[in-house]
Design a protein around this motif. Structure first.
Motif, PDB file in Angstrom:
ATOM      1  N   UNK A 139      26.766 -11.350 -23.352  1.00  0.00           N
ATOM      2  CA  UNK A 139      26.120 -10.062 -22.711  1.00  0.00           C
ATOM      3  C   UNK A 139      24.762 -10.301 -23.388  1.00  0.00           C
ATOM      4  N   UNK A 140      23.919  -8.985 -22.974  1.00  0.00           N
ATOM      5  CA  UNK A 140      22.321  -9.310 -23.247  1.00  0.00           C
ATOM      6  C   UNK A 140      22.069  -9.433 -24.559  1.00  0.00           C
ATOM      7  N   UNK A 141      22.923  -8.904 -25.443  1.00  0.00           N
ATOM      8  CA  UNK A 141      22.553  -8.759 -26.870  1.00  0.00           C
ATOM      9  C   UNK A 141      23.314 -10.081 -27.460  1.00  0.00           C
ATOM     10  N   UNK A 142      23.729 -11.052 -26.573  1.00  0.00           N
ATOM     11  CA  UNK A 142      24.333 -12.251 -27.260  1.00  0.00           C
ATOM     12  C   UNK A 142      25.869 -12.248 -27.783  1.00  0.00           C
ATOM     13  N   UNK A 143      26.598 -11.061 -27.526  1.00  0.00           N
ATOM     14  CA  UNK A 143      28.018 -11.062 -27.954  1.00  0.00           C
ATOM     15  C   UNK A 143      28.963 -11.794 -26.911  1.00  0.00           C
TER      16      UNK A 143
ATOM     17  N   UNK B 158      26.716   1.411 -28.302  1.00  0.00           N
ATOM     18  CA  UNK B 158      26.248   0.184 -28.022  1.00  0.00           C
ATOM     19  C   UNK B 158      25.454  -0.381 -29.453  1.00  0.00           C
ATOM     20  N   UNK B 159      24.690   0.496 -29.950  1.00  0.00           N
ATOM     21  CA  UNK B 159      23.500   0.217 -30.986  1.00  0.00           C
ATOM     22  C   UNK B 159      24.404   0.296 -32.203  1.00  0.00           C
ATOM     23  N   UNK B 160      25.282   0.981 -32.264  1.00  0.00           N
ATOM     24  CA  UNK B 160      26.165   0.975 -33.475  1.00  0.00           C
ATOM     25  C   UNK B 160      26.876  -0.380 -33.867  1.00  0.00           C
ATOM     26  N   UNK B 161      27.537  -1.074 -32.579  1.00  0.00           N
ATOM     27  CA  UNK B 161      28.043  -2.104 -32.728  1.00  0.00           C
ATOM     28  C   UNK B 161      27.298  -2.984 -33.206  1.00  0.00           C
ATOM     29  N   UNK B 162      25.963  -3.143 -32.864  1.00  0.00           N
ATOM     30  CA  UNK B 162      25.081  -4.184 -33.244  1.00  0.00           C
ATOM     31  C   UNK B 162      24.810  -3.964 -34.600  1.00  0.00           C
ATOM     32  N   UNK B 163      24.356  -2.796 -35.187  1.00  0.00           N
ATOM     33  CA  UNK B 163      23.955  -2.366 -36.244  1.00  0.00           C
ATOM     34  C   UNK B 163      24.859  -2.812 -37.426  1.00  0.00           C
ATOM     35  N   UNK B 164      26.273  -2.095 -37.060  1.00  0.00           N
ATOM     36  CA  UNK B 164      27.388  -2.025 -38.071  1.00  0.00           C
ATOM     37  C   UNK B 164      28.042  -3.519 -38.281  1.00  0.00           C
ATOM     38  N   UNK B 165      28.006  -4.233 -37.142  1.00  0.00           N
ATOM     39  CA  UNK B 165      28.460  -5.765 -37.482  1.00  0.00           C
ATOM     40  C   UNK B 165      27.500  -6.921 -37.213  1.00  0.00           C
ATOM     41  N   UNK B 166      26.615  -6.963 -36.383  1.00  0.00           N
ATOM     42  CA  UNK B 166      26.081  -8.107 -35.972  1.00  0.00           C
ATOM     43  C   UNK B 166      24.467  -8.200 -36.667  1.00  0.00           C
ATOM     44  N   UNK B 167      24.132  -7.157 -37.337  1.00  0.00           N
ATOM     45  CA  UNK B 167      22.677  -7.117 -37.722  1.00  0.00           C
ATOM     46  C   UNK B 167      22.349  -7.753 -39.015  1.00  0.00           C
ATOM     47  N   UNK B 168      23.309  -7.726 -40.007  1.00  0.00           N
ATOM     48  CA  UNK B 168      23.147  -8.146 -41.407  1.00  0.00           C
ATOM     49  C   UNK B 168      22.833  -9.476 -41.331  1.00  0.00           C
ATOM     50  N   UNK B 169      23.746 -10.646 -40.651  1.00  0.00           N
ATOM     51  CA  UNK B 169      23.413 -12.086 -40.681  1.00  0.00           C
ATOM     52  C   UNK B 169      23.508 -12.438 -39.295  1.00  0.00           C
ATOM     53  N   UNK B 170      22.258 -12.660 -38.606  1.00  0.00           N
ATOM     54  CA  UNK B 170      22.259 -12.799 -37.132  1.00  0.00           C
ATOM     55  C   UNK B 170      22.763 -14.086 -36.828  1.00  0.00           C
ATOM     56  N   UNK B 171      23.788 -13.962 -35.689  1.00  0.00           N
ATOM     57  CA  UNK B 171      24.651 -15.125 -35.521  1.00  0.00           C
ATOM     58  C   UNK B 171      26.139 -14.963 -35.731  1.00  0.00           C
ATOM     59  N   UNK B 172      26.383 -13.931 -36.769  1.00  0.00           N
ATOM     60  CA  UNK B 172      27.518 -13.795 -37.399  1.00  0.00           C
ATOM     61  C   UNK B 172      28.059 -12.445 -37.342  1.00  0.00           C
ATOM     62  N   UNK B 173      29.480 -12.156 -37.412  1.00  0.00           N
ATOM     63  CA  UNK B 173      30.079 -10.700 -37.368  1.00  0.00           C
ATOM     64  C   UNK B 173      30.114 -10.570 -38.835  1.00  0.00           C
ATOM     65  N   UNK B 174      29.907  -9.346 -39.376  1.00  0.00           N
ATOM     66  CA  UNK B 174      30.157  -9.008 -40.904  1.00  0.00           C
ATOM     67  C   UNK B 174      31.522  -8.237 -40.882  1.00  0.00           C
ATOM     68  N   UNK B 175      32.382  -8.823 -41.615  1.00  0.00           N
ATOM     69  CA  UNK B 175      33.636  -8.335 -41.733  1.00  0.00           C
ATOM     70  C   UNK B 175      33.630  -7.155 -42.813  1.00  0.00           C
ATOM     71  N   UNK B 176      32.766  -7.016 -43.539  1.00  0.00           N
ATOM     72  CA  UNK B 176      32.792  -5.789 -44.775  1.00  0.00           C
ATOM     73  C   UNK B 176      33.491  -6.371 -45.886  1.00  0.00           C
TER      74      UNK B 176
END
Ligand code: COA
Ligand code: AMP
Length: 636
Positions: free
Chosen positions: A39-43, A459-477
């Motif tokens: 998608x446009x955010x790269x997911x 949609x913003x929360x998806x990005x900020x919660x999971x994708x923003x911490x390390x660009x290119x990676x999903x943060x598992x927590x």
């Protein structure tokens, strides 16, 4: 590890080819041509142009293939004393009729339906009926209070709520209708209709917007499966995040179906006709994936169990179920076995049952602690497998893949990343950590099919919660490490999420509830170690200046408040009134330090602490009130 390694490498190096092959394993109305796009955010988005219906793939397809008379569901309910078997044919017919009933209430493709039901076959019927219509279900666990239900109703804005008249716990009947009425009263969005399954344990009177499940069904015409796109949402499942607002994890249809099907072969090693038993609840992700969808997609029979691991009626009930239904693959949470071990440390109940049908035991929901692993490993002759996953991923991220290449197990490790999941451990700077070095566990994009595709309405929360911490990676927590042999050790959350009896809850949310009490100036809720439930929450509260009420009464009021707002499942049973809390000079409460003290660990006084004496105060208060293992904690 040769077979595993080859498959894993192919899934990472050629994800499109790998998942195109897997897509052929399930029935589509229109097979996807576009396997992966971004998608446009790269997911990652999987199978966007394919068309299917998961209800067709899990039910109608098997009936068409000649499995109509095979049991699809074995329902076993020791809390009500009832049992029932539904074949694929019966289940398909029931689902089609209930889908017709929902359609009669105006439910159509894309509409949401909230389901609040205990472990009864009708819960599965309701979920599949939504899927059949292309509607989006959102199941809410019965242990959540009306306020939590209201938050979900307002977020999902369902057209209809489907419920049962009650749930049945070990020692009591829990009426559901008052919770639903209260939730609808609290919510801004009002559903058009509520459908109730009347249970013998508690009959209810119907209100204006209410309908009786059976009456509705008797009038309904069966509905056909509505084709949906591979990327269309199947469900929204709310899970605890770090704030009071739960995240609505959105699951797509095609990617999920393909991933679940793959997991049944590669991880759980089950074939059509086998019996799969997952002792969870339809309100959790394990229930969605491995009670409701995956077993039936694979043509297996699923065991739907309404009861507990102990006391319904005894600690042998899991063994009885495995033996009676000839279960091949069994899945539950470690806490369930800690409860069994407490009552039956020598495994005496097991001797009464022939469980030779069982080929493997899978555990997840929390880390399989080494003592429980060893207890089970000594007791059973089959592999005991810890595997790690989360609501967001929908299926296991790391496991010991029994259908691909069983590997030697290591206590405390979830074994290796599942094909499709490019798991990495990153240090604070975002660099890949060395073996044995702990860090943040992340998943490199693209995530494989089946994982969340968004946060409902945000949609913003998806990005900020999971994708923003390390660009290119999903943060598992989660935090953890790889050992020298590539085994993954997942050690616990790095955020405010805690795991109580395999249930995920947010201490941040509990703090919001406690902090809202008019007598509370400040508070911290921490998750501390518990021998049975893994973790339980403890609240530390500073009353407002001038508070001259009874401290015990305040503590009791706060416990009642959390039970009322979040639900009994939060297990919030201990609160301490204290005069101050240890903080950094910038005002951040030192929660990790508080956790270490409560867990009886050695602790040092951090240089950033504002008031060192506050630490001793809290430690003394914890010892006095017998919190966790605080009496063992030593300042070093
Ligand atoms: N509806 C209403 N209330 C519920 C409920 C439901 N569906 N499920 C649980 N509750 C209530 C319980 O009655 C209990 O209330 P109480 O405080 O009045 O006693 C409270 O919520 C906590 O429940 P629970 O965590 O289940 O504690 P327990 O002491 O009754 O049972 C275990 C302990 C270990 C047996 C139980 O937690 C268990 O079976 N855990 C396994 C969980 C699991 O399978 N998770 C799957 C995730 S993979
Ligand atoms: P949930 O979303 O409710 O499934 O909870 C997911 C969280 O539970 C994960 O982020 C982990 O913290 C924890 N968890 C689940 N399974 C495991 C496991 N096998 N090992 C370690 N932690 C686990």
């Amino acid at each position: 590890m040769t077979t595993y390694k080859a498959e894993f490498q192919r899934s990472i190096n050629q994800p499109e080819a790998f998942w195109a092959e897997q897509a052929h394993r399930i029935p589509w109305f229109m097979p996807p041509r576009q396997i992966l796009e971004y998608d446009e955010q790269g997911h990652a988005r999987w199978y966007v142009d394919g068309e299917l219906n998961i209800c067709h793939a899990a039910l109608d397809h098997h009936v068409e293939q000649g499995r109509g008379d095979q049991p699809a569901i074995y329902w076993d309910s020791p809390v009500t004393g009832r049992r029932r078997t539904l074949t694929f044919g019966e289940l398909r017919d029931h689902v089609a009729r209930f889908a017709g009933a929902l359609a009669g209430l105006g439910v159509a493709k894309g509409d949401r339906v909230v389901i609040y039901m205990p472990m009864v076959p009708e819960a599965l019927v309701a979920m599949y009926a939504c899927a059949r219509l292309g509607a989006v279900h959102s199941v809410v666990f019965g242990g959540f209070a009306p306020h939590e239900l209201a938050v979900r109703i307002d977020d999902a804005r369902p057209k209809v709520v489907v419920a049962a008249s009650c749930g049945v716990e070990i020692d009591r009947v829990i009426p559901y209708k008052p919770n639903i009425d209260a939730a609808i009263e609290l919510s801004e969005h009002k559903p058009d209709a509520c459908v109730y399954l009347q249970r013998e344990e508690q009959a209810i009177e119907f209100g204006e917007r209410d309908h009786d499940w059976r009456a509705l069904l008797s009038r309904a015409e069966p509905a056909d499966c509505v084709p949906v796109k591979g990327s269309d949402p199947l469900y929204v499942l709310y899970t605890s995040g770090t704030t009071g607002k739960p995240k609505g994890v959105v699951r797509d249809t095609g990617g999920y179906a393909v991933a679940l099907h793959y997991s049944m072969e590669a991880i759980y090693d089950v074939a059509p006709g086998d019996v799969f038993f997952s002792a969870s609840d339809v309100g959790w992700v394990v229930g969605h994936s491995y009670i409701v969808y995956a077993p039936l997609l694979r043509g297996c029979t699923t065991v739907v169990y309404e009861g507990k691991p102990v006391k319904t009626p005894d600690a042998g009930v899991f063994w009885r179920l495995v033996s009676q239904y000839r279960v091949k693959s069994f899945f539950t949470a470690p806490t369930a076995f800690r409860a069994i071990k407490k009552e039956d440390p020598d495994g005496k109940w097991l001797q009464q049952y022939d469980i030779s049908c069982l080929k493997a035991l899978f555990l997840a929901g929390e880390r399989l602690d080494p003592p429980t692993f060893h207890w089970l490993d000594d007791l059973l002759e089959v592999p005991v497998i810890d595997h790690w996953w989360q609501t967001e991923t929908g299926w296991p991220i790391a496991a010991n893949l029994q259908g691909l290449e069983p590997l030697p197990t290591k206590a405390g490790s979830a074994t290796v990343p599942v094909p499709g999941f490019n798991v990495q451990v990153l240090d604070r700077e975002g660099q890949v950590a060395k073996p044995m070095e702990q860090g943040s566990v992340v998943i490199r994009q693209p995530m494989p099919p089946g994982c969340l595709v968004g946060v409902w309405g945000d949609p913003q929360r998806f990005h900020s919660a999971y994708m923003a911490a390390f660009p290119g990676y999903y943060l598992t927590g989660d935090g953890g490490y790889f050992d020298e042999e590539g085994y993954l050790f997942v050690m616990g959350r790095t955020d405010d999420v805690i795991n109580i009896a395999g249930h995920r809850l947010s201490t941040g949310e509990m703090e919001e509830v406690v902090g809202a009490h008019p007598a509370v100036a400040e508070c911290a809720v921490i998750g501390i170690h518990d021998a049975l439930k893994g973790q339980v929450p403890v609240g530390l509260v500073i009353p407002k200046d001038g508070f001259d009420g009874d401290e015990v009464a305040l503590e009791e009021a706060l416990i009642a408040l959390v039970r009322d707002r979040i639900g009994p499942i939060a297990c919030f049973k201990q609160v301490l009134v204290v005069s101050r809390l240890p903080k950094t000079r910038s005002g951040k409460i030192l929660r990790k330090l508080l956790r270490n003290i409560a867990d009886g660990k050695e602790y040092g006084i951090p240089s950033t602490i504002d008031d060192p004496a506050s630490l001793q105060d809290v430690h003394d208060a914890m010892i006095q009130r017998d919190v966790g293992a605080a009496h063992e904690a030593r300042q070093v």
